[in-house]
Write an enzyme that holds these catalytic residues in place. Structure first.
Site, PDB file in Angstrom:
ATOM      1  N   ASP A  92       0.827  -1.215   0.000  1.00  0.00           N
ATOM      2  CA  ASP A  92       0.000   0.000   0.000  1.00  0.00           C
ATOM      3  C   ASP A  92       0.855   1.256   0.000  1.00  0.00           C
ATOM      4  O   ASP A  92       0.420   2.313  -0.468  1.00  0.00           O
ATOM      5  CB  ASP A  92      -0.926   0.016   1.226  1.00  0.00           C
ATOM      6  CG  ASP A  92      -2.034  -1.025   1.125  1.00  0.00           C
ATOM      7  OD1 ASP A  92      -2.296  -1.500   0.005  1.00  0.00           O
ATOM      8  OD2 ASP A  92      -2.627  -1.371   2.170  1.00  0.00           O
ATOM      9  N   GLU A  93       2.067   1.133   0.525  1.00  0.00           N
ATOM     10  CA  GLU A  93       2.965   2.292   0.605  1.00  0.00           C
ATOM     11  C   GLU A  93       4.128   2.179  -0.389  1.00  0.00           C
ATOM     12  O   GLU A  93       5.174   2.792  -0.227  1.00  0.00           O
ATOM     13  CB  GLU A  93       3.482   2.436   2.036  1.00  0.00           C
ATOM     14  CG  GLU A  93       2.341   2.738   3.016  1.00  0.00           C
ATOM     15  CD  GLU A  93       2.799   2.772   4.473  1.00  0.00           C
ATOM     16  OE1 GLU A  93       4.024   2.829   4.711  1.00  0.00           O
ATOM     17  OE2 GLU A  93       1.935   2.757   5.363  1.00  0.00           O
ATOM     18  N   SER A  94       3.909   1.358  -1.438  1.00  0.00           N
ATOM     19  CA  SER A  94       4.833   1.224  -2.578  1.00  0.00           C
ATOM     20  C   SER A  94       6.178   0.585  -2.246  1.00  0.00           C
ATOM     21  O   SER A  94       7.142   0.743  -2.995  1.00  0.00           O
ATOM     22  CB  SER A  94       5.065   2.590  -3.249  1.00  0.00           C
ATOM     23  OG  SER A  94       3.841   3.129  -3.701  1.00  0.00           O
TER      24      SER A  94
END
Length: 350
Positions: A287-289
């Site tokens: 979700d935070e790459s």
């Protein structure tokens, strides 16, 4: 941990469909391939989903120069090595006026038990131990990062050998000459000189193994159980791209061991809680790459071995390869897990 929060227990088809990846179980009798291109390089790329480097074709030319009749066995007598995989397709293509559209599944033909999608076998040695040499790529659209080797009977570790096949074989010849009688030594030294002269003439660098090990160590963001590491894009300013798994490699191996050795399903589910927690951390990372975390954990499970991990591997690596734009690797992974077996005691790769 609640059951609905354990995505790895979803079926492979539902997991991959969720991320836009078409999961298809391969059929054992489905040998039809798309029409084979007449261009040799394109034909190999179509069948193996990756492009072969220049040294692959140069090495083939060298082998033809020393063994015209049975080129695939150019190093059989000297090193016990046989050229396989893409070399076999190259050999067939040159002997046939038109490439055949039917073939065995080349993606799994010489794929040993622990081999990740990133590794592609091109030579095999002692098959009683499952020794094989191949190219390792960090991405399917890139040229190989190194030539490495694995001995299946000894475990999952992939050892970087060199930048190219000439260097790898030169190293093996250097080791072998120290173990043979004077007559054999003379033959091997002559072969080594031929190999290195050809390489120098064609601008191919022969480097010692420690050079590729140093290069690899600088590039990799995590070691993995394979020990040759993974490489993913990481923003130098924000460090976005990879984050460490919040557990040591030793403890992950302990978790996996407990799952594999579970006596029943209830015990297996209980022992899986710690792994499911790590899968949840991967979701947060994605979700935070920080896509590298899922790639690392997925490859660790593949390297550890065990059919019980296959759904989780498909989930983790399916998502990682999608996010990292390495979809060809997922095709290889699915094909492999549908027909995963140990080749160390087999006589052929079929």
């Amino acid at each position: 941990m609640k059951e609905q929060e354990t995505p790895a227990e979803s079926t492979p088809s539902s997991v991959t469909a969720e991320h836009g990846i078409d999961y298809q179980e391969s059929k054992g009798d489905d040998n039809e391939l798309a029409h084979s291109p007449l261009d040799v390089k394109e034909n190999i790329k179509q069948k193996f989903l990756v492009e072969m480097p220049d040294d692959f074709y140069q090495f083939w030319s060298f082998c033809q120069s020393i063994c015209q009749q049975n080129t695939l066995e150019s190093f059989k007598a000297s090193l016990g090595l046989q050229l396989v995989g893409p070399f076999e397709l190259l050999d067939k293509t040159q002997k046939e006026s038109k490439p055949k559209d039917k073939s065995d599944n080349l993606l799994t033909q010489w794929r040993f038990y622990y081999d990740p999608p990133e590794f592609q076998t091109v030579m095999v040695g002692d098959l009683s131990k499952g020794y094989h040499i191949g190219y390792f790529r960090d991405a399917p659209n890139e040229m190989p990062a190194f030539v490495g080797s694995n001995t299946e009977s000894e475990g999952c570790v992939l050892t970087p050998m060199s930048d190219n096949l000439f260097s790898a074989v030169s190293q093996m010849l250097s080791v072998t000459v120290k173990k043979v009688d004077p007559f054999k030594k003379s033959q091997l030294m002559s072969l080594k000189k031929q190999l290195e002269d050809w390489a120098n003439k064609n601008g191919i660098l022969i480097e010692p193994q420690n050079q590729i090990l140093k290069k690899r160590k600088k590039l990799m963001v995590a070691k993995t159980f394979y020990e040759c590491g993974i490489v993913v894009p990481v923003d130098k300013r924000t460090n976005v791209g990879y984050r460490q798994i919040p557990e040591t490699s030793a403890n992950i191996k302990k978790i996996c061991k407990k799952i594999v050795e579970s006596q029943n399903l209830a015990e297996q589910n209980k022992n899986s809680d710690a792994l499911q927690e790590l899968v949840t951390y991967v979701q947060y990372a994605n979700d935070e790459s920080d896509y590298g975390m899922g790639l690392e954990l997925g490859l660790d499970l593949l390297a550890f071995g065990g059919e019980v991990f296959h759904p989780t591997i498909l989930h983790l690596l399916g998502v990682a390869y999608e996010l990292l734009e390495r979809k060809e690797f997922f095709v290889m992974l699915k094909t492999h897990l549908n027909n995963r077996r140990r080749l160390a005691t087999a006589e052929t790769g079929n």
